[in-house]
Write a protein that holds these residues in place. Structure first.
Motif, short mmCIF file in Angstrom:
data_model
loop_
_atom_site.label_atom_id
_atom_site.label_comp_id
_atom_site.label_asym_id
_atom_site.label_seq_id
_atom_site.Cartn_x
_atom_site.Cartn_y
_atom_site.Cartn_z
N CYS A 83 81.08 94.95 77.23
CA CYS A 83 81.32 93.98 76.17
C CYS A 83 81.15 94.60 74.79
O CYS A 83 80.21 95.37 74.55
N GLY A 84 82.07 94.28 73.89
CA GLY A 84 81.92 94.62 72.48
C GLY A 84 82.01 96.09 72.16
O GLY A 84 81.51 96.52 71.12
N ASN A 85 82.64 96.90 73.01
CA ASN A 85 82.74 98.34 72.77
C ASN A 85 84.01 98.69 72.01
O ASN A 85 85.00 97.96 72.04
N TYR A 86 83.98 99.83 71.34
CA TYR A 86 85.12 100.37 70.60
C TYR A 86 85.59 101.63 71.31
O TYR A 86 84.78 102.49 71.68
N PHE A 87 86.92 101.73 71.52
CA PHE A 87 87.49 102.89 72.20
C PHE A 87 88.58 103.50 71.33
O PHE A 87 89.43 102.79 70.78
N GLU A 88 88.56 104.82 71.24
CA GLU A 88 89.55 105.53 70.42
C GLU A 88 89.92 106.83 71.12
O GLU A 88 89.05 107.67 71.37
N ALA B 252 90.96 103.44 78.63
CA ALA B 252 89.72 103.10 77.94
C ALA B 252 88.63 102.74 78.94
O ALA B 252 87.51 103.27 78.89
N VAL B 253 88.93 101.83 79.87
CA VAL B 253 87.96 101.38 80.87
C VAL B 253 88.60 101.47 82.24
O VAL B 253 89.68 100.90 82.46
N SER B 254 87.93 102.16 83.15
CA SER B 254 88.43 102.30 84.51
C SER B 254 87.36 101.77 85.46
O SER B 254 86.19 102.16 85.38
N ASN C 205 86.19 93.86 73.90
CA ASN C 205 86.30 95.27 73.56
C ASN C 205 87.52 95.52 72.68
O ASN C 205 88.52 94.81 72.78
N GLU C 206 87.43 96.54 71.83
CA GLU C 206 88.51 96.89 70.91
C GLU C 206 88.96 98.31 71.18
O GLU C 206 88.15 99.21 71.38
N GLU C 207 90.27 98.50 71.16
CA GLU C 207 90.84 99.84 71.34
C GLU C 207 91.77 100.15 70.17
O GLU C 207 92.66 99.35 69.85
N LEU C 208 91.54 101.29 69.51
CA LEU C 208 92.43 101.70 68.43
C LEU C 208 93.76 102.12 69.03
O LEU C 208 93.82 103.00 69.89
N SER C 209 94.82 101.50 68.57
CA SER C 209 96.13 101.72 69.18
C SER C 209 96.64 103.13 68.93
O SER C 209 96.57 103.64 67.81
N SER C 210 97.11 103.75 69.98
CA SER C 210 97.83 105.02 69.85
C SER C 210 99.22 104.86 70.45
O SER C 210 99.80 105.78 70.99
N GLY C 211 99.73 103.65 70.35
CA GLY C 211 101.05 103.32 70.88
C GLY C 211 101.02 102.20 71.89
O GLY C 211 102.01 101.47 72.05
N ALA C 212 99.88 102.05 72.57
CA ALA C 212 99.79 100.99 73.57
C ALA C 212 99.68 99.63 72.90
O ALA C 212 99.05 99.48 71.86
N GLN C 213 100.30 98.63 73.49
CA GLN C 213 100.27 97.28 72.96
C GLN C 213 99.22 96.42 73.65
O GLN C 213 98.92 95.32 73.22
N PHE D 216 95.32 96.43 75.80
CA PHE D 216 94.09 97.15 76.05
C PHE D 216 94.19 97.90 77.38
O PHE D 216 94.57 97.33 78.40
N ASP D 217 93.81 99.20 77.36
CA ASP D 217 93.96 100.06 78.53
C ASP D 217 92.80 99.84 79.50
O ASP D 217 91.72 100.40 79.33
#
Length: 896
Positions: free
Chosen positions: A820-825, A840-842, A854-862, A864-865
């Motif tokens: 919960c509440g994590n940032y992924f880049e 990001a999460v497996s 959770n938040e993921e900085l986009s690198s093209g994906a629309q 959350f991974d």
């Protein structure tokens, strides 16, 4: 100028309102009266399940009739007030999860208003070294800038000592982007400068190096935006520096400079909105500037920005209770005995310290002093002999109660290969304020080398030892180095590269030997299978680190002790493992360092430890590891393991094959896949490797199984506020009831495990929380070594409010984990090198995971991974993708 010490501290931190920084062309820049009295609230972001927490309700002077609170779990509170006082409400969440709290008020006139999260309290919770609230109030060419003086800062000084990591965040409302506009400027050469240059944000360091970041098009004039810059300098290595720029909480860019060393940062004397010439230059307003002596994690920056851009909601995550509160008792000291030592090189100080320890009675503090001055001194004292006995120890501390050894800043330099401190059977002992080192004329933990020539037909090779700074020949390498293993390194940055990694015995026909005419030359014959690899590497980087590990050389070995403290004890050189321990009850390791002596870099010494860092194995419980730094170890920096026995076989109705156990030992038994056997027993008697138990085995037991020692569970451990970087290995955390919080961890693996492999047995890492950490190029996972399992072994693991840069999170065999509440880049460099898709999460073989917010900085994906394999009962909610590029944060130029 207004001196900072003339401003009351309470006002400085909470509600300072002074004039404009510079002439403005905007008509609306100030904080209006309504916003000033807006009610606010504050709560912790993480709470324990079934334990009450406090929600603070702050009126900000507004008359309030009733507070209305929605707790997010279906319950609500209605609290009548009738005045402008602040109040507090208590609440308890009965189940783990993420809950959204919202607060509103009823005013006496019948109007209803939503309350905002309190910004200053949120900032102060992240421990800035200074924080000033500043508000523009309208055009005024005569309004002064705000001076910032470390000498007058009072109880919360600004950054006045050199810092290798530094962050600044503030709210900025630019009038335009014309020319240079100063935001934060030092009035001395030692400080940092932050300024706008057109539509670029620039940070100039004391040496004159400048990081420049073009601003996103979404950053508009006439609107308030949250800005943050974070500087991270790897002081041990050349050409290693990073500046990260954030706009409205989202990464705008990361910059590096091609500079050998950009240096540290100080802020001894700084002002806002004014250049070094003393003239105002910022055409706009600045507010709420906070300074930190750390690289602020991106999830914290995002949360700070969201407090004002999305003010009405707070997410609170309730986690299972991971650890129980404990303290480590200090020795009960009744007298201090000075121990004079002689800093003259060649003098053996071993007998003097050993005699003082032997004579020390309960309640003694041994204070190391300089023999000549009679005072504690940060000098080097040499030890060149062993203590009596056959355990190869220089200093033996056995059977002592209430003893403290205070080095007064001394460095203990050992010229003998041994266990340097052996501590056994002690209670309430403390070691403070000294460092361990090795005599560099006798021992080198590692050396650098290059290939001079390699005959591809015969394998005959010539190598040369070199210095890291300029690759010149190194003719001071001791003759008896072990040359245990070789690693390819980057000759420019001196960090680990992508070259060969091998042991001497595997790569050479015979041990290489020194050239008789030049001690820097090493000759040997390379095995045929290695010739091609080394020849290719010789044509490329051609730079090796050679590890000279000797495992008998250990600074600290400690067993069977209670209430032990290590504080400000540094480890500068160890040929073997740094800290070996077992059977400890209550241990505190604080403010300690594994690394190089002050002022040295990897150009001077490649490694600090030839093997692992801290081993905490088979403890009785209660480990505090806080505010420490680990760098340059050649293997696992921290290993926490509970005792596990393998290959246990039935030997009768109430007996098993169980070697190395003792009567009275208590065991919990598991199948090979760590699923429970639902059986516990105590050893009554040992006979020839057969343990007779106090109860019968279950019916039809497995042919073999494993057991965990219940008397030494290594439970209740905390890794807190530590900086772990530049080492080779992973954090092996294989014990229950742990908390990992506030750490910065680089280029590693954080493994929550359970192991029954032949080479390593340990476990189980259940009831573990990882919260508020910064993981850079670091994989975090749960998993089992040595067995294939589909059972959810790891129960109640919580991964909450962390930042992951460059790597993701992988949970296997986890039961009811919280993510919960994590940032992924995903770092762009990693994305270019990756051969597999970034995740990001497996999740694999998990049951009932909660993945939320959770938040993921986009690198093209629309989207959350999130990858899920053989996982049941997953809750996947409110996980989102952040789009790079700033958007206006507060368009009406008014901060609530």
């Amino acid at each position: 100028m207004i001196p900072l010490n003339m401003i009351p501290r309470k006002s400085r931190i909470s509600a300072l309102a002074i004039g404009m920084l510079a002439p403005l062309v905007l008509a609306i820049l100030g904080r209006n009266a309504d916003a000033a009295s807006r009610p606010a609230f504050s709560s912790p972001e993480i709470v324990n399940v079934s334990e009450p927490f406090t929600l603070r309700l702050i009126s900000n002077g507004a008359a309030i009739k009733t507070w209305l609170v929605q707790w997010g779990d279906g319950s609500q509170s209605r609290q009548n007030q009738g005045d402008a006082a602040d109040i507090a409400l208590s609440h308890t969440y009965g189940a783990a999860g993420a809950y959204r709290i919202s607060v509103s008020v009823l005013h006496p006139d019948g109007t209803q208003e939503s309350a905002a999260r309190d910004y200053p309290l949120a900032i102060m919770a992240d421990k800035p070294v200074d924080y000033v609230r500043y508000w523009g109030k309208g055009p005024s060419a005569q309004a002064p800038a705000l001076p910032w003086s470390g000498a007058s800062a009072g109880p919360a000084p600004v950054v006045t000592k050199p810092a290798d990591r530094f962050s600044a965040e503030f709210w900025l409302c630019p009038a335009d982007f014309d020319g240079r506009q100063d935001i934060l400027s030092s009035r001395t050469a030692q400080g940092v400068r932050i300024y706008l240059e057109g539509r670029s944000l620039c940070v100039q360091l004391p040496k004159g190096d400048i990081f420049t970041q073009p601003l996103p098009l979404g950053l508009s004039a006439g609107a308030w935006h949250h800005i943050a810059v974070c500087y991270d300098r790897a002081a041990l290595f050349p050409y290693e520096n990073t500046m990260r720029f954030y706009v409205d909480g989202i990464l705008a860019g990361e910059q590096h400079l091609d500079v050998y060393d950009t240096g540290s940062v100080t802020l001894p004397d700084a002002i806002l909105g004014t250049g070094s010439n003393g003239l105002p230059s910022l055409k706009g307003a600045i507010s709420d500037l906070a300074l930190y002596d750390v690289a602020l994690p991106p999830d914290r920056i995002l949360r700070h920005a969201a407090i004002l851009t999305h003010p009405g909601v707070e997410t609170v995550t309730a986690v299972p209770v991971a650890v129980k509160f404990f303290t480590v008792d200090a020795p009960r000291i009744t007298r201090t005995v000075n121990v004079p030592l002689d800093p003259t090189p060649g003098v053996d100080n071993g007998p003097a310290l050993r005699a003082a320890i032997g004579a020390a009675t309960a309640g003694t503090r041994l204070q190391i002093i300089d023999k000549a001055t009679g005072k504690p001194d940060a000098a080097s004292y040499y030890f060149n002999s062993l203590d009596k006995g056959n355990d190869w120890s220089a200093i033996r501390i056995i059977g002592k109660d209430d003893l403290e050894v205070d080095g007064g800043g001394a460095t203990l330099v050992f010229g003998v290969n041994c266990r340097q401190f052996l501590v056994k059977n002690c209670r309430r002992v403390a070691f403070r304020n000294f460092s361990f080192d090795l005599d560099q004329k006798k021992y080198r933990v590692a050396v650098y080398a290059r290939i001079l020539s390699l005959d591809p037909s015969t394998g005959d090779a010539r190598f040369q030892f070199v210095n890291g700074r300029d690759l010149s020949p190194d003719r001071t390498v001791p003759k008896d180095i072990s040359m245990w293993r070789w690693r390819g390194h980057d000759p420019r940055t001196l960090r680990i590269g992508h070259g060969p990694f091998f042991n001497t015995g595997a790569a050479f026909e015979k041990r290489p030997v020194r050239d008789a005419g030049d001690p820097s030359i090493l000759t040997g014959t390379v095995r045929h299978s290695y010739i091609g690899m080394l020849e290719k590497y010789r044509e490329g980087p051609n730079f090796f680190l050679i590890n000279n590990s000797r495992f008998q050389n250990t600074p600290v070995g400690i067993w069977n002790c209670e209430q032990v403290t290590f504080d400000r004890v540094n480890f500068y050189a160890s040929l073997g493992m740094v800290f070996l321990s077992s059977e400890l009850d209550h241990l505190s390791v604080t403010n300690c360092k594994i690394g190089l002596p002050p002022g040295l870099t990897a150009a001077d010494r490649p490694l600090a430890a030839g093997a692992d860092g801290y081993h905490f194995h088979e403890m009785r419980g209660c480990l505090l590891f806080e505010n420490n730094e680990i760098a340059l170890t050649d293997d696992d920096p921290i290993s926490i393991k509970a005792g596990v026995w393998r290959d246990i076989k039935p030997a009768g109705p109430a007996s098993v094959v169980l070697h190395d156990a003792h009567p009275g030992d208590e065991f919990v038994f598991y199948r090979w896949d760590f699923s429970p056997l639902d059986f516990e027993a105590t050893v009554l008697k040992m006979e020839g490797g057969i343990a007779r138990l106090d109860r019968n085995l279950p019916a039809n037991p497995p042919a073999s199984f494993i057991a965990q020692d219940a008397k030494h569970p290594t439970a209740n451990w905390i890794i807190k506020d530590s900086y772990l970087h530049d080492y080779y290995g992973r954090l092996l955390l294989c014990a229950p009831h742990g908390l990992i919080t506030g750490n910065e961890i680089h280029d590693s693996y954080v493994h929550l495990g359970a192991n029954d492999a032949p080479f390593d047995s340990a476990g189980i890492a259940s009831q573990v929380c990882a919260v508020n950490n910064l993981f850079v190029n670091t994989d975090v996972d749960t998993g089992i070594w040595g067995a294939s399992s589909t059972y959810p072994v790891f129960r109640d693991v919580a991964i909450v409010n962390n930042s992951f840069i460059g790597r993701g999170l992988s949970l296997g065999n986890a039961g009811a984990p919280l993510v919960c509440g994590n940032y992924f880049e995903n770092h762009p460099e990693n994305a270019r090198k990756a051969t597999t898709k970034w995740i990001a999460v497996s999740l694999a073989h998990c049951t009932n995971p909660l993945v939320m917010g959770n938040e993921e900085l986009s690198s093209g994906a629309q989207k959350f991974d999130l990858k899920s394999t053989q996982t049941e009962g997953m809750t996947d909610e409110n996980n989102s993708v952040l789009e790079p590029g700033a958007k206006p944060a507060l368009l009406n130029a008014s901060l609530p």
